[in-house]
Design a protein around this motif. Sequence first.
Motif, PDB file in Angstrom:
ATOM      1  N   UNK A  22       0.811  -1.218   0.000  1.00  0.00           N
ATOM      2  CA  UNK A  22       0.000   0.000   0.000  1.00  0.00           C
ATOM      3  C   UNK A  22       0.835   1.254   0.000  1.00  0.00           C
ATOM      4  N   UNK A  23       1.926   1.241   0.752  1.00  0.00           N
ATOM      5  CA  UNK A  23       2.806   2.415   0.797  1.00  0.00           C
ATOM      6  C   UNK A  23       3.447   2.701  -0.549  1.00  0.00           C
ATOM      7  N   UNK A  24       3.968   1.668  -1.166  1.00  0.00           N
ATOM      8  CA  UNK A  24       4.603   1.837  -2.477  1.00  0.00           C
ATOM      9  C   UNK A  24       3.580   2.306  -3.519  1.00  0.00           C
ATOM     10  N   UNK A  25       2.414   1.660  -3.527  1.00  0.00           N
ATOM     11  CA  UNK A  25       1.385   2.033  -4.505  1.00  0.00           C
ATOM     12  C   UNK A  25       0.835   3.432  -4.238  1.00  0.00           C
ATOM     13  N   UNK A  26       0.664   3.794  -2.977  1.00  0.00           N
ATOM     14  CA  UNK A  26       0.148   5.128  -2.664  1.00  0.00           C
ATOM     15  C   UNK A  26       1.122   6.217  -3.111  1.00  0.00           C
ATOM     16  N   UNK A  27       2.401   5.994  -2.870  1.00  0.00           N
ATOM     17  CA  UNK A  27       3.395   6.979  -3.311  1.00  0.00           C
ATOM     18  C   UNK A  27       3.407   7.073  -4.831  1.00  0.00           C
ATOM     19  N   UNK A  28       3.408   5.925  -5.501  1.00  0.00           N
ATOM     20  CA  UNK A  28       3.496   5.913  -6.963  1.00  0.00           C
ATOM     21  C   UNK A  28       2.234   6.344  -7.675  1.00  0.00           C
ATOM     22  N   UNK A  29       1.075   5.956  -7.148  1.00  0.00           N
ATOM     23  CA  UNK A  29      -0.181   6.216  -7.843  1.00  0.00           C
ATOM     24  C   UNK A  29      -1.017   7.315  -7.203  1.00  0.00           C
ATOM     25  N   UNK A  30      -0.651   7.738  -5.999  1.00  0.00           N
ATOM     26  CA  UNK A  30      -1.407   8.786  -5.318  1.00  0.00           C
ATOM     27  C   UNK A  30      -0.623  10.077  -5.180  1.00  0.00           C
ATOM     28  N   UNK A  31       0.529   9.975  -4.534  1.00  0.00           N
ATOM     29  CA  UNK A  31       1.329  11.169  -4.259  1.00  0.00           C
ATOM     30  C   UNK A  31       1.992  11.703  -5.525  1.00  0.00           C
ATOM     31  N   UNK A  32       2.643  10.814  -6.267  1.00  0.00           N
ATOM     32  CA  UNK A  32       3.378  11.265  -7.456  1.00  0.00           C
ATOM     33  C   UNK A  32       2.493  12.027  -8.452  1.00  0.00           C
ATOM     34  N   UNK A 109      14.665  -1.872  -3.103  1.00  0.00           N
ATOM     35  CA  UNK A 109      15.720  -1.294  -2.259  1.00  0.00           C
ATOM     36  C   UNK A 109      16.942  -0.892  -3.074  1.00  0.00           C
ATOM     37  N   UNK A 110      17.404  -1.773  -3.942  1.00  0.00           N
ATOM     38  CA  UNK A 110      18.685  -1.552  -4.606  1.00  0.00           C
ATOM     39  C   UNK A 110      18.596  -0.940  -5.998  1.00  0.00           C
ATOM     40  N   UNK A 111      17.453  -1.020  -6.638  1.00  0.00           N
ATOM     41  CA  UNK A 111      17.348  -0.493  -7.996  1.00  0.00           C
ATOM     42  C   UNK A 111      16.349   0.657  -8.063  1.00  0.00           C
ATOM     43  N   UNK A 112      15.100   0.400  -7.674  1.00  0.00           N
ATOM     44  CA  UNK A 112      14.069   1.434  -7.765  1.00  0.00           C
ATOM     45  C   UNK A 112      14.372   2.664  -6.911  1.00  0.00           C
ATOM     46  N   UNK A 113      14.732   2.439  -5.668  1.00  0.00           N
ATOM     47  CA  UNK A 113      15.035   3.551  -4.764  1.00  0.00           C
ATOM     48  C   UNK A 113      16.229   4.361  -5.269  1.00  0.00           C
ATOM     49  N   UNK A 114      17.268   3.684  -5.661  1.00  0.00           N
ATOM     50  CA  UNK A 114      18.467   4.392  -6.145  1.00  0.00           C
ATOM     51  C   UNK A 114      18.171   5.196  -7.410  1.00  0.00           C
ATOM     52  N   UNK A 119      17.291  10.568  -9.865  1.00  0.00           N
ATOM     53  CA  UNK A 119      16.507  11.525 -10.647  1.00  0.00           C
ATOM     54  C   UNK A 119      16.139  12.745  -9.809  1.00  0.00           C
ATOM     55  N   UNK A 120      15.699  12.518  -8.583  1.00  0.00           N
ATOM     56  CA  UNK A 120      15.258  13.641  -7.762  1.00  0.00           C
ATOM     57  C   UNK A 120      16.425  14.434  -7.156  1.00  0.00           C
ATOM     58  N   UNK A 139      12.044  12.222 -19.713  1.00  0.00           N
ATOM     59  CA  UNK A 139      12.736  10.968 -20.013  1.00  0.00           C
ATOM     60  C   UNK A 139      13.199  10.289 -18.720  1.00  0.00           C
ATOM     61  N   UNK A 140      13.779  11.057 -17.813  1.00  0.00           N
ATOM     62  CA  UNK A 140      14.265  10.499 -16.547  1.00  0.00           C
ATOM     63  C   UNK A 140      13.112   9.961 -15.704  1.00  0.00           C
ATOM     64  N   UNK A 141      12.001  10.684 -15.669  1.00  0.00           N
ATOM     65  CA  UNK A 141      10.846  10.225 -14.902  1.00  0.00           C
ATOM     66  C   UNK A 141      10.214   8.994 -15.553  1.00  0.00           C
ATOM     67  N   UNK A 142      10.195   8.955 -16.873  1.00  0.00           N
ATOM     68  CA  UNK A 142       9.679   7.776 -17.578  1.00  0.00           C
ATOM     69  C   UNK A 142      10.497   6.533 -17.260  1.00  0.00           C
ATOM     70  N   UNK A 143      11.814   6.699 -17.221  1.00  0.00           N
ATOM     71  CA  UNK A 143      12.697   5.586 -16.864  1.00  0.00           C
ATOM     72  C   UNK A 143      12.426   5.135 -15.435  1.00  0.00           C
ATOM     73  N   UNK A 144      12.263   6.093 -14.545  1.00  0.00           N
ATOM     74  CA  UNK A 144      11.992   5.774 -13.140  1.00  0.00           C
ATOM     75  C   UNK A 144      10.668   5.033 -12.994  1.00  0.00           C
ATOM     76  N   UNK A 145       9.656   5.490 -13.695  1.00  0.00           N
ATOM     77  CA  UNK A 145       8.350   4.826 -13.639  1.00  0.00           C
ATOM     78  C   UNK A 145       8.461   3.391 -14.152  1.00  0.00           C
ATOM     79  N   UNK A 146       9.175   3.196 -15.243  1.00  0.00           N
ATOM     80  CA  UNK A 146       9.354   1.843 -15.788  1.00  0.00           C
ATOM     81  C   UNK A 146      10.084   0.938 -14.796  1.00  0.00           C
ATOM     82  N   UNK A 147      11.119   1.469 -14.173  1.00  0.00           N
ATOM     83  CA  UNK A 147      11.888   0.683 -13.205  1.00  0.00           C
ATOM     84  C   UNK A 147      11.040   0.352 -11.981  1.00  0.00           C
ATOM     85  N   UNK A 148      10.287   1.317 -11.494  1.00  0.00           N
ATOM     86  CA  UNK A 148       9.434   1.081 -10.327  1.00  0.00           C
ATOM     87  C   UNK A 148       8.277   0.142 -10.650  1.00  0.00           C
TER      88      UNK A 148
END
Length: 165
Positions: A22-32, A109-114, A119-120, A139-148
Amino acid sequence: MPWEMRQIILGIHIFLAIIWVGGVLFIGWGVYPALRKMAYAKQREFFLALIQWSHNFLTAAGTGVIATGIVLGTLAGPINQWADLWTTRYGNLWLAALVIALLTLGWGVFIGYRQSVKVFSNISIWELADSGETKPLSKALGTTIAIESVEVGGFIALLVVMILL
């Protein structure tokens, strides 16, 4: 293990899973998406602070899900010996869930977060966006979204395996 203790551990397992997923999805689909309405400098500052603050909390929740899942399958479950992992349907599914959970947590932890921190923390692409050149940031945000999204795929795979258990 007494049935009541197993139910307590199961409750903790489910609670931590709700926090992690829920935390990951809320940040990605709600906060972002909501942050995208703010000025670029504010987006960068807020999101960087949010992911840095939530990273340890969500990592701990994911680790707790995995730890309680191990207990539920072994000490409080039907897996009593290594052979159960290979010779029983439950053991196969439990092992698949464990591998998927470890890979999903590791990816986050090691890929998505980094990737997100990279990017930020890259002030130059955010300053370019402020001046009207949004392509590098997009482009950077698109890459981040794909990785996440890989992490979300792991959550979906875990849910499917849990339903099959």
